[in-house]
Design a protein around this motif. Structure first.
Motif, PDB file in Angstrom:
ATOM      1  N   THR A 148      -0.131  11.345   2.778  1.00 31.01           N
ATOM      2  CA  THR A 148      -1.454  11.908   2.511  1.00 31.01           C
ATOM      3  C   THR A 148      -2.204  11.045   1.498  1.00 31.01           C
ATOM      4  O   THR A 148      -3.386  10.718   1.693  1.00 31.01           O
ATOM      5  N   ALA A 149      -1.524  10.667   0.418  1.00 30.92           N
ATOM      6  CA  ALA A 149      -2.157   9.837  -0.623  1.00 30.92           C
ATOM      7  C   ALA A 149      -2.568   8.474  -0.068  1.00 30.92           C
ATOM      8  O   ALA A 149      -3.623   7.940  -0.431  1.00 30.92           O
ATOM      9  N   PHE A 150      -1.750   7.898   0.795  1.00 35.21           N
ATOM     10  CA  PHE A 150      -2.076   6.625   1.437  1.00 35.21           C
ATOM     11  C   PHE A 150      -3.408   6.748   2.162  1.00 35.21           C
ATOM     12  O   PHE A 150      -4.249   5.858   2.110  1.00 35.21           O
ATOM     13  N   ASN A 151      -3.607   7.888   2.829  1.00 37.22           N
ATOM     14  CA  ASN A 151      -4.794   8.085   3.658  1.00 37.22           C
ATOM     15  C   ASN A 151      -6.031   8.471   2.853  1.00 37.22           C
ATOM     16  O   ASN A 151      -7.117   7.946   3.114  1.00 37.22           O
ATOM     17  N   ILE A 152      -5.902   9.367   1.904  1.00 34.74           N
ATOM     18  CA  ILE A 152      -7.085   9.843   1.164  1.00 34.74           C
ATOM     19  C   ILE A 152      -7.306   9.105  -0.150  1.00 34.74           C
ATOM     20  O   ILE A 152      -8.345   9.263  -0.764  1.00 34.74           O
ATOM     21  N   GLY A 153      -6.330   8.308  -0.556  1.00 37.18           N
ATOM     22  CA  GLY A 153      -6.398   7.584  -1.821  1.00 37.18           C
ATOM     23  C   GLY A 153      -5.619   8.330  -2.894  1.00 37.18           C
ATOM     24  O   GLY A 153      -5.633   9.567  -2.940  1.00 37.18           O
ATOM     25  N   VAL A 154      -4.941   7.582  -3.735  1.00 41.45           N
ATOM     26  CA  VAL A 154      -4.111   8.184  -4.778  1.00 41.45           C
ATOM     27  C   VAL A 154      -4.961   8.999  -5.755  1.00 41.45           C
ATOM     28  O   VAL A 154      -4.592  10.114  -6.122  1.00 41.45           O
ATOM     29  N   GLY A 155      -6.111   8.486  -6.154  1.00 41.29           N
ATOM     30  CA  GLY A 155      -6.962   9.226  -7.086  1.00 41.29           C
ATOM     31  C   GLY A 155      -7.389  10.563  -6.514  1.00 41.29           C
ATOM     32  O   GLY A 155      -7.312  11.596  -7.195  1.00 41.29           O
ATOM     33  N   GLN A 156      -7.837  10.562  -5.268  1.00 39.64           N
ATOM     34  CA  GLN A 156      -8.230  11.811  -4.608  1.00 39.64           C
ATOM     35  C   GLN A 156      -7.036  12.741  -4.472  1.00 39.64           C
ATOM     36  O   GLN A 156      -7.154  13.944  -4.689  1.00 39.64           O
TER      37      GLN A 156
ATOM     38  N   ASP B 212       0.818  -1.216   0.000  1.00 34.69           N
ATOM     39  CA  ASP B 212       0.000   0.000   0.000  1.00 34.69           C
ATOM     40  C   ASP B 212       0.854   1.269   0.000  1.00 34.69           C
ATOM     41  O   ASP B 212       0.556   2.223  -0.728  1.00 34.69           O
ATOM     42  N   VAL B 213       1.917   1.291   0.804  1.00 30.88           N
ATOM     43  CA  VAL B 213       2.778   2.479   0.834  1.00 30.88           C
ATOM     44  C   VAL B 213       3.513   2.625  -0.497  1.00 30.88           C
ATOM     45  O   VAL B 213       3.623   3.729  -1.038  1.00 30.88           O
ATOM     46  N   GLY B 214       3.974   1.527  -1.047  1.00 28.89           N
ATOM     47  CA  GLY B 214       4.637   1.577  -2.360  1.00 28.89           C
ATOM     48  C   GLY B 214       3.705   2.088  -3.444  1.00 28.89           C
ATOM     49  O   GLY B 214       4.092   2.912  -4.279  1.00 28.89           O
ATOM     50  N   ALA B 215       2.467   1.623  -3.427  1.00 30.21           N
ATOM     51  CA  ALA B 215       1.487   2.083  -4.421  1.00 30.21           C
ATOM     52  C   ALA B 215       1.204   3.573  -4.261  1.00 30.21           C
ATOM     53  O   ALA B 215       1.074   4.308  -5.257  1.00 30.21           O
ATOM     54  N   ALA B 216       1.119   4.048  -3.024  1.00 29.79           N
ATOM     55  CA  ALA B 216       0.884   5.478  -2.793  1.00 29.79           C
ATOM     56  C   ALA B 216       2.071   6.300  -3.296  1.00 29.79           C
ATOM     57  O   ALA B 216       1.886   7.336  -3.950  1.00 29.79           O
ATOM     58  N   ALA B 217       3.287   5.849  -3.023  1.00 30.18           N
ATOM     59  CA  ALA B 217       4.485   6.576  -3.480  1.00 30.18           C
ATOM     60  C   ALA B 217       4.559   6.610  -5.005  1.00 30.18           C
ATOM     61  O   ALA B 217       4.876   7.651  -5.593  1.00 30.18           O
ATOM     62  N   ARG B 218       4.247   5.489  -5.655  1.00 25.88           N
ATOM     63  CA  ARG B 218       4.246   5.466  -7.131  1.00 25.88           C
ATOM     64  C   ARG B 218       3.146   6.368  -7.677  1.00 25.88           C
ATOM     65  O   ARG B 218       3.331   7.044  -8.694  1.00 25.88           O
ATOM     66  N   GLY B 219       2.000   6.398  -7.016  1.00 23.88           N
ATOM     67  CA  GLY B 219       0.908   7.268  -7.442  1.00 23.88           C
ATOM     68  C   GLY B 219       1.290   8.732  -7.354  1.00 23.88           C
ATOM     69  O   GLY B 219       1.002   9.523  -8.262  1.00 23.88           O
TER      70      GLY B 219
END
Length: 158
Positions: free
Chosen positions: A99-107, A72-79
Motif C-alpha cells: 500500500t505504501a509503495f502505491n500511495i507513497g510512504v508519507g501518505q 522502491d520496495v525496500g524504501a516502502a518497507a522501511r517507511g
C-alpha cells in the motif's frame, strides 16, 4: 506470529516482508520499460517507479527497472517500519508495504491505516486498506483488486 522489534528479528524478517509485498506489487503495477504518465499524470516507468529520473517516452533497461524496484520496495518497507510502532505480522508488514509503495510512504504514514495500527486496532487497519482505491478522483478497478489482495494478506488470508 508478530514481528519483534528487536533489531536481529527485524533484519531477518525485512526481506520476507519485501518479498511478500512484491507478490502484490509486481502484478499490480505491470512492467513498462518506457516512461508514461499514470492516471494522475505522474511520470512512471518500469514496475511503478516514479520520481525526477523518469522521463515520459524514455526507454529503461531491465537492469534499471529491477534496481528501481528493489530500492522502491525496500524504501516502502522501511517507511512502514518507521511509522507503525506496534507489532505486526510479516503479512501485515507486506500488505502495508504494498500500500505504501502505491500511495507513497508519507501518505501511508498519515493514513487511517497507520492511525488504526498505531492505536492497536489491527483489524481496523487492515479494513482501512480498502479505502484507498481512487486515482484522478475516481475509484479504479485495478486499485480495487489490489486493495482486496492487500487486505486479505493483512488479515492473514493467503
Amino acid at each position: 506470529m508478530a514481528i519483534s522489534r528487536k533489531p536481529a528479528a527485524v533484519a531477518g524478517l525485512f526481506g520476507l516482508a519485501v518479498a511478500i509485498a512484491g507478490w502484490i506489487i509486481a502484478p499490480s503495477e505491470g512492467n513498462s520499460p518506457v516512461g508514461y504518465a499514470d492516471l494522475a499524470g505522474v511520470p512512471t516507468a518500469c514496475l511503478g517507479h516514479t520520481g525526477s529520473g523518469v522521463v515520459v517516452g524514455q526507454r529503461y533497461s531491465e537492469a534499471q527497472c529491477q534496481a528501481w524496484f528493489a530500492s522502491d520496495v525496500g524504501a516502502a518497507a522501511r517507511g512502514v517500519q518507521a511509522c507503525i510502532h506496534g507489532p505486526m505480522t510479516s503479512y501485515q508488514w507486506g500488505a502495508f508495504t504494498s500500500t505504501a509503495f502505491n500511495i507513497g510512504v508519507g501518505q501511508f504514514c498519515r493514513s487511517s491505516i497507520a492511525a488504526k495500527a498505531n492505536a492497536g486496532d489491527m483489524p481496523g487497519a487492515c479494513a482501512a486498506i480498502s479505502l484507498y482505491v481512487y486515482a484522478a478522483g475516481q475509484p479504479q478497478p485495478g486499485l480495487i483488486r489490489r486493495r482486496a489482495a492487500e487486505r486479505a494478506l493483512c488479515e492473514g488470508h493467503t
